[in-house]
Design a protein around this motif. Structure first.
Motif, PDB file in Angstrom:
ATOM      1  N   ALA A  75       0.825  -1.208   0.000  1.00 21.91           N
ATOM      2  CA  ALA A  75       0.000   0.000   0.000  1.00 21.91           C
ATOM      3  C   ALA A  75       0.863   1.263   0.000  1.00 21.91           C
ATOM      4  N   ALA A  76       1.973   1.221   0.724  1.00 21.85           N
ATOM      5  CA  ALA A  76       2.859   2.391   0.794  1.00 21.85           C
ATOM      6  C   ALA A  76       3.762   2.504  -0.430  1.00 21.85           C
ATOM      7  N   GLY A  77       3.945   1.422  -1.180  1.00 17.63           N
ATOM      8  CA  GLY A  77       4.815   1.448  -2.357  1.00 17.63           C
ATOM      9  C   GLY A  77       6.269   1.702  -1.996  1.00 17.63           C
ATOM     10  N   VAL A  78       6.710   1.099  -0.910  1.00 19.49           N
ATOM     11  CA  VAL A  78       8.044   1.358  -0.374  1.00 19.49           C
ATOM     12  C   VAL A  78       9.143   0.888  -1.319  1.00 19.49           C
ATOM     13  N   VAL A  79       8.980  -0.270  -1.913  1.00 22.24           N
ATOM     14  CA  VAL A  79      10.032  -0.815  -2.780  1.00 22.24           C
ATOM     15  C   VAL A  79      10.259   0.107  -3.980  1.00 22.24           C
ATOM     16  N   GLU A  80       9.177   0.618  -4.563  1.00 27.97           N
ATOM     17  CA  GLU A  80       9.294   1.524  -5.708  1.00 27.97           C
ATOM     18  C   GLU A  80       9.906   2.859  -5.288  1.00 27.97           C
TER      19      GLU A  80
END
Length: 161
Positions: free
Chosen positions: A105-110
């Motif tokens: 949901a947070a899109g941390v990897v991107e």
């Protein structure tokens, strides 16, 4: 005379020191060991992978989980991880499914891949995988570029003189 006041801010303490009327109201650290902090593993079989702190055990170890990057849920020493600027909303000891949904949901990897740190790691990995012929082609391209720049520079120098 040094006066120290502890002021409670958003989950942190800020130490204010008064030195002859000069205030020091900024804290030196921005990354804290906390539940939901995204970390980069810098040693062991999971080297270079992102994970999230799921629980803080003691002053030496924490429980990390990286379901989207292939890091299994494990206890790890703080010496083997590096804290990043990113955090996700988690409760202490959340299950792997909750960690996975929060990270997605947070899109941390991107976000990490788009950061300067992520780009530098990607460049390092790309250079490490380059063959001898790839390095040779890069050297030739650099020489050609340098030759063109020097040629134009000499033309400009002649016209200016």
């Amino acid at each position: 005379l040094e006066v120290i006041q502890l002021v409670r801010e958003t989950r942190r303490f800020c130490i204010w020191r008064i030195f002859g009327g000069k205030y020091c109201d900024k804290m030196g650290f921005k990354r804290f060991v906390e539940v939901g902090r995204v970390v980069l593993v810098n040693y062991g079989p999971d080297y270079g992978k992102l994970a999230v702190i799921a629980d803080v055990m003691d002053q030496n170890k924490c429980l990390i989980d990286g379901p989207t990057t292939g890091v299994s849920r494990q206890l790890i020493s703080y010496k083997r991880i590096v804290l990043t600027d990113f955090t996700v909303e988690l409760k202490r000891g959340d299950a792997t499914d909750a960690v996975k949904s929060a990270v997605e949901a947070a899109g941390v990897v991107e976000k990490f891949a788009a950061s300067g740190w992520g780009k530098k790691l990607e460049k390092r990995e790309k250079r490490g995988k380059a063959s001898d012929f790839d390095r040779f082609k890069l050297m030739v391209a650099r020489k050609q570029k340098s030759r063109l720049i020097n040629k134009e520079f000499k033309k400009l120098k002649k016209t200016a003189a």
